[in-house]
Design an enzyme around this catalytic site. Sequence first.
Site, PDB file in Angstrom:
ATOM      1  N   TYR A  71       0.836  -1.197   0.000  1.00  0.00           N
ATOM      2  CA  TYR A  71       0.000   0.000   0.000  1.00  0.00           C
ATOM      3  C   TYR A  71       0.877   1.255   0.000  1.00  0.00           C
ATOM      4  O   TYR A  71       0.709   2.152  -0.836  1.00  0.00           O
ATOM      5  CB  TYR A  71      -0.922   0.000   1.216  1.00  0.00           C
ATOM      6  N   LYS A  74       1.185   3.891  -3.108  1.00  0.00           N
ATOM      7  CA  LYS A  74       0.702   5.255  -2.888  1.00  0.00           C
ATOM      8  C   LYS A  74       1.812   6.266  -3.196  1.00  0.00           C
ATOM      9  O   LYS A  74       1.549   7.346  -3.737  1.00  0.00           O
ATOM     10  CB  LYS A  74       0.216   5.424  -1.449  1.00  0.00           C
TER      11      LYS A  74
END
Length: 332
Positions: free
Chosen positions: A141, A145
Amino acid sequence: MKVLITGGTGFIGEHYVRHLCQTHPDVKLCFTGRNLEKGNELARSTGVHYYRGDLQDEPFVKLICKDVDVVVHCAAKSGIWGGYVDYFQSNVVTTEHLLSAAQHTGVRRFVNLGSPSIYFDYNDHLNVTEDFLPPRFADNYARTKFQAETRVLRAGSEQMKTLSLRPRFVVGPGDQSIFPRLIRLHQQGALRQVGEGRNIVSMTSISNMMLGLDCAVFGGDDICGDVYNVADPQPVNLWDMVNQLMLLLELPAVTRKISYGSAFVTASAAEAWHRLLRRKTEPDLMRHKVAVMGNSFTLNIERAKRKLGYDPALCIDDTLEAFATWWRNQNH
């Protein structure tokens, strides 16, 4: 002005749709979102147009960017467990499609919702600035990102200005993640204070999140081309705040404790077991969660205050009370 909000059925996106409807009725809005039921309800209650489709579908993305002035990109795959490809497709590829469509259709500003998860490395960190990066990202993640945010900043030009916000622990009425998980763990008798309970953390009340987004959407061009930490003006003691919330919900205080070391070793074993069995669901206890609950982690928001014009209110007590009221209404 016409604004497109992606991830409009998520916690932050939905709040921003409703916020703009109430505070800027002259702004024309549209939104996307994966949750069909919530999207239809939000469209009915606000009168805002809901685009149903997949952000990985390039023709669809070009359609929704047509005649749009500002894109507020809140959509993302969150979580800390799962394969890189899934996160890359959801967080990077969709952002690339949106940026390409926005440039093609003449969008003037692209506001990206980033994440301070990119700073996370299982250690205590105080007053983290936007320039900090750990030696390696803690999970897919955080990695994706950061990759998406990098693409957003590189896409900035005279024709389309770009910027990114990094809020931490956004909480308030409607939160389906942070507080609800703690409450359910406590109700199940599984919540334990990790460590000595002296760790302080940055939080972002939903009202301050709305303020940050307004600054990004309506501010001058001089704020663009940069990233900004967004949080409440003062950190809080995590476990004092948790017990304050439990008190508001008429639940007992969290009194059981576990040492940081014991919790981390147990979490490491649970993760190894899940990987050995190739389970897609994440373990109940993970090293990331242990580190979040046992370490201090605060953000420096001076850049946002100085350059973005972000002037957050000290409102965590009001936010806790508002969440508690909402929670009781939802669960009775």
